[in-house]
Design a protein around this motif. Sequence first.
Motif, short mmCIF file in Angstrom:
data_model
loop_
_atom_site.label_atom_id
_atom_site.label_comp_id
_atom_site.label_asym_id
_atom_site.label_seq_id
_atom_site.Cartn_x
_atom_site.Cartn_y
_atom_site.Cartn_z
N VAL A 36 0.93 -1.31 -0.09
CA VAL A 36 -0.15 0.19 0.02
C VAL A 36 1.01 1.08 0.03
N GLY A 37 0.75 2.00 -1.17
CA GLY A 37 1.47 3.17 -1.17
C GLY A 37 2.56 2.97 -2.41
N GLY B 217 6.03 5.18 -2.43
CA GLY B 217 6.95 6.00 -2.25
C GLY B 217 8.37 5.14 -1.93
N ASN B 218 9.24 5.48 -1.27
CA ASN B 218 10.51 5.00 -1.10
C ASN B 218 10.47 3.65 -0.47
N LEU C 87 -0.55 -0.55 -4.48
CA LEU C 87 -1.78 0.18 -4.81
C LEU C 87 -1.49 1.58 -4.29
N GLY D 133 5.10 8.73 -6.03
CA GLY D 133 6.46 8.75 -5.46
C GLY D 133 6.19 9.20 -4.03
N GLY D 134 5.07 9.87 -3.54
CA GLY D 134 4.83 10.25 -2.43
C GLY D 134 5.86 11.43 -1.79
N ASN D 135 6.01 11.44 -0.33
CA ASN D 135 6.89 12.68 0.17
C ASN D 135 8.32 12.00 -0.55
N LYS E 158 -6.98 4.12 -3.75
CA LYS E 158 -6.95 4.49 -2.60
C LYS E 158 -7.38 3.26 -1.60
N VAL E 159 -6.48 2.76 -0.82
CA VAL E 159 -7.09 1.97 0.25
C VAL E 159 -7.84 2.34 1.16
N ALA F 243 2.49 0.87 3.53
CA ALA F 243 3.95 1.84 3.49
C ALA F 243 3.14 3.29 2.87
N ARG G 191 4.93 20.44 3.22
CA ARG G 191 5.98 20.51 2.12
C ARG G 191 6.01 19.33 1.01
N ASN H 60 -0.69 12.02 1.97
CA ASN H 60 -0.58 11.19 3.23
C ASN H 60 -1.25 12.20 4.46
N VAL I 160 -4.75 5.07 6.16
CA VAL I 160 -4.25 3.76 6.10
C VAL I 160 -3.62 3.41 7.87
N THR J 57 6.79 18.50 7.34
CA THR J 57 7.31 17.48 6.87
C THR J 57 6.93 16.11 6.69
N GLY K 299 18.07 12.79 7.26
CA GLY K 299 18.44 11.63 6.40
C GLY K 299 17.99 10.51 7.03
C1 LIG Z 1 10.49 18.51 0.95
C2 LIG Z 1 10.87 17.07 1.75
C3 LIG Z 1 12.10 16.89 1.66
C4 LIG Z 1 12.74 15.92 2.40
N1 LIG Z 1 13.96 15.47 2.45
C5 LIG Z 1 14.34 14.43 2.90
C6 LIG Z 1 15.80 13.83 2.84
O1 LIG Z 1 16.53 14.41 1.94
N2 LIG Z 1 16.20 12.48 3.51
C7 LIG Z 1 15.28 11.97 4.00
O2 LIG Z 1 15.48 10.77 4.78
N3 LIG Z 1 13.80 12.44 4.39
C8 LIG Z 1 13.53 13.34 3.70
N4 LIG Z 1 12.33 13.84 3.89
C9 LIG Z 1 11.46 12.93 4.58
C10 LIG Z 1 11.01 11.75 3.94
O3 LIG Z 1 10.23 12.07 2.62
C11 LIG Z 1 10.23 10.84 4.15
O4 LIG Z 1 10.92 10.47 5.47
C12 LIG Z 1 10.18 9.70 3.39
O5 LIG Z 1 10.12 9.80 2.00
C13 LIG Z 1 9.01 8.78 3.89
O6 LIG Z 1 8.72 7.58 2.76
P1 LIG Z 1 7.54 6.75 2.86
O7 LIG Z 1 7.68 5.61 1.73
O8 LIG Z 1 7.05 6.08 4.10
O9 LIG Z 1 6.20 7.64 2.54
P2 LIG Z 1 5.96 8.46 0.92
O10 LIG Z 1 7.14 8.44 0.41
O11 LIG Z 1 5.00 9.70 1.48
O12 LIG Z 1 5.08 7.30 0.25
C14 LIG Z 1 3.85 7.26 0.83
C15 LIG Z 1 2.94 6.87 -0.40
O13 LIG Z 1 1.50 6.33 0.21
C16 LIG Z 1 0.60 6.91 -0.81
N5 LIG Z 1 -0.79 6.59 -0.11
C17 LIG Z 1 -1.34 7.63 0.92
N6 LIG Z 1 -2.50 7.05 1.52
C18 LIG Z 1 -2.79 6.12 0.87
C19 LIG Z 1 -3.80 5.26 0.67
N7 LIG Z 1 -5.05 5.18 1.55
N8 LIG Z 1 -4.08 4.26 -0.48
C20 LIG Z 1 -2.88 3.71 -1.21
N9 LIG Z 1 -1.88 5.01 -1.35
C21 LIG Z 1 -1.70 5.95 -0.18
C22 LIG Z 1 0.81 8.14 -0.84
O14 LIG Z 1 0.29 8.74 -2.06
C23 LIG Z 1 2.52 8.01 -0.96
O15 LIG Z 1 2.65 7.73 -2.55
C24 LIG Z 1 11.58 14.89 3.05
C25 LIG Z 1 10.19 15.24 3.01
C26 LIG Z 1 9.94 16.13 2.29
C27 LIG Z 1 8.55 16.55 2.50
#
Ligand SMILES: Cc1cc2nc3c(=O)[nH]c(=O)nc-3n(C[C@H](O)[C@H](O)[C@H](O)COP(=O)(O)OP(=O)(O)OC[C@H]3O[C@@H](n4cnc5c(N)ncnc54)[C@H](O)[C@@H]3O)c2cc1C
Length: 483
Positions: free
Chosen positions: A7-8, A10-11, A30, A39-41, A174-175, A203, A228, A233, A237, A420, A463
């Motif tokens: 689910v999601g 991003g990274n 998804l 790609g989310g945050n 959307k989950v 995730a 930001r 997000n 979920v 953030t 980071g």
């Molecule tokens: C401007 C900015 C700069 C940053 N710089 C750094 C950096 O350089 N280094 C660092 O370590 N961290 C940085 N961060 C923090 C970092 O972005 C997060 O810690 C990290 O990206 C989180 O990854 P994630 O995969 O958990 O979430 P995300 O990458 O946000 O992925 C979550 C995904 O889930 C999806 N989603 C949400 N709800 C649902 C749903 N109901 N159903 C399906 N999909 C859903 C979203 O659309 C999204 O694609 C930064 C954040 C921002 C905003």
Amino acid sequence: MRDILVVGAGNAALCAAIAAAENGARVTMLERAPQELRGGNSAFTGGCFRTVYDGADDIQHLVPDLTDAERDSSDFGSYDAATFYLDLCELSGYRADPVLIDILVEQSLPTLLWMKEHGVRFLPSYGRQSFKVDGRNVFWGGLTVETAGGGLGLVDALFRRAEALGVEVRYDHKVESLLGDRRRVTGVIANGEELYADAVILAAGGFHANTEWRVRYLGQGWDLAKVRGSRYNTGNVIRAALDLGARSHGNWSGCHSVFFDAGADDFGNIGVLNQQKNYFTLGIVVNRDGQRFFDEGSDFRNYTYSKMGAAILKQPGGTGWQVFDAKATPLLPDEYRVPRAARFEADTLEALAAKLEGIDTDGFLHTVFEYNAAVDEDVPFNPAIKDGRGTSGLTIPKSNWARTISEPPFVAYQVSCGITLTYGGLAIDSEARVQNEEGEVIAGLFAAGELVGGLYYDRYPGGAGLTSGSVFGRIAGAQAAST
Ligand SMILES: Cc1cc2nc3c(=O)[nH]c(=O)nc-3n(C[C@H](O)[C@H](O)[C@H](O)COP(=O)(O)OP(=O)(O)OC[C@H]3O[C@@H](n4cnc5c(N)ncnc54)[C@H](O)[C@@H]3O)c2cc1C
């Protein structure tokens, strides 16, 4: 072959999907966002990863195309496991979950090397994390590598690899809820459709983009913060997992927030990145009364910046100005040269004050003159170490990197609060399995990334977010594929 739903996208989700696929699972992601906003945050980031490393040799392993000239002109230093662990302990007030941070630290370098094998290209973070001292690039903050192309480069590389491994990505999905009960999860409901799987990996990020939850959990005034990054997000979920009986964990009233361009949009705009303003260590920051309100030089910005959004939100009008002179501006990185920054410049402090709309000009001038008189000119300035060049006699000191604001042109950037990510989330164990309120594992349910609680409280080492998403995403994917 096991069927895994992630689910999601991003990274954390992408690392989970790649790990599950390389362990033989059939993986479907998804993602709530449309493809063009994927790609989310993670896509918004600078791609900076905090990792344990031992000198230039480890950096060379991560950055195979590091040239001899770059290597010879750089002091990468080292960042050992004990220091990373201690940073996480100290910044969290010793509240961070010891099991999780131990894994995060130990698995940081192996996980980045694994990502490199999967096509992620790392580079030394010269622009943001080193200063030129005596002709050499000296790294100062335990945060030495970033991905080529920043966050967009990171997620593009991971999508490429996931798709090459046969992972299916369904956008605009959307989950809404989870299928199963507090002991076992069997699937999800997305866009009203029931989807079943052997395991589900959550995730989907935290809840920073949910205005109502911000007030509910972070407190009054947080509805006024600017988002930001990703607008998707919203925590739904997390809510779906809690409704099933998952255990909430971590610092639900805490978040990462920074100084952010006062004129920025309410939600992150992927076309306008770099709107944070994190090099206040090189100048001073004043509020609308023209007063300084914190010690700008208490530590390297990597260890203090995550509280600055909260600090500015509490000031009158939720706004303020970072002020620099001509000695400091050449050291400011590219985040200070983005379009749409609220930037003001003048040749005298009086003329600068006149341009700062709403500021108490007398208060501002008094603050700058008082600050200038308090700077200890006898200690040499060195931005790559905590140089101890401070002020004396001020109610609010500046402890390091204090230089007078005296050489024109003078520049001010108006800032507000940019949120953030949020710190509260779900409880997982060492295998990224989600726990229920009874403290048992919910079979078939894993989690990684921002929606995991227990890692950060109060402050956050820059980071760590990407690294933790990768580390626990990789573990979740491998576990989900094999159990
Ligand atoms: C401007 C900015 C700069 C940053 N710089 C750094 C950096 O350089 N280094 C660092 O370590 N961290 C940085 N961060 C923090 C970092 O972005 C997060 O810690 C990290 O990206 C989180 O990854 P994630 O995969 O958990 O979430 P995300 O990458 O946000 O992925 C979550 C995904 O889930 C999806 N989603 C949400 N709800 C649902 C749903 N109901 N159903 C399906 N999909 C859903 C979203 O659309 C999204 O694609 C930064 C954040 C921002 C905003």
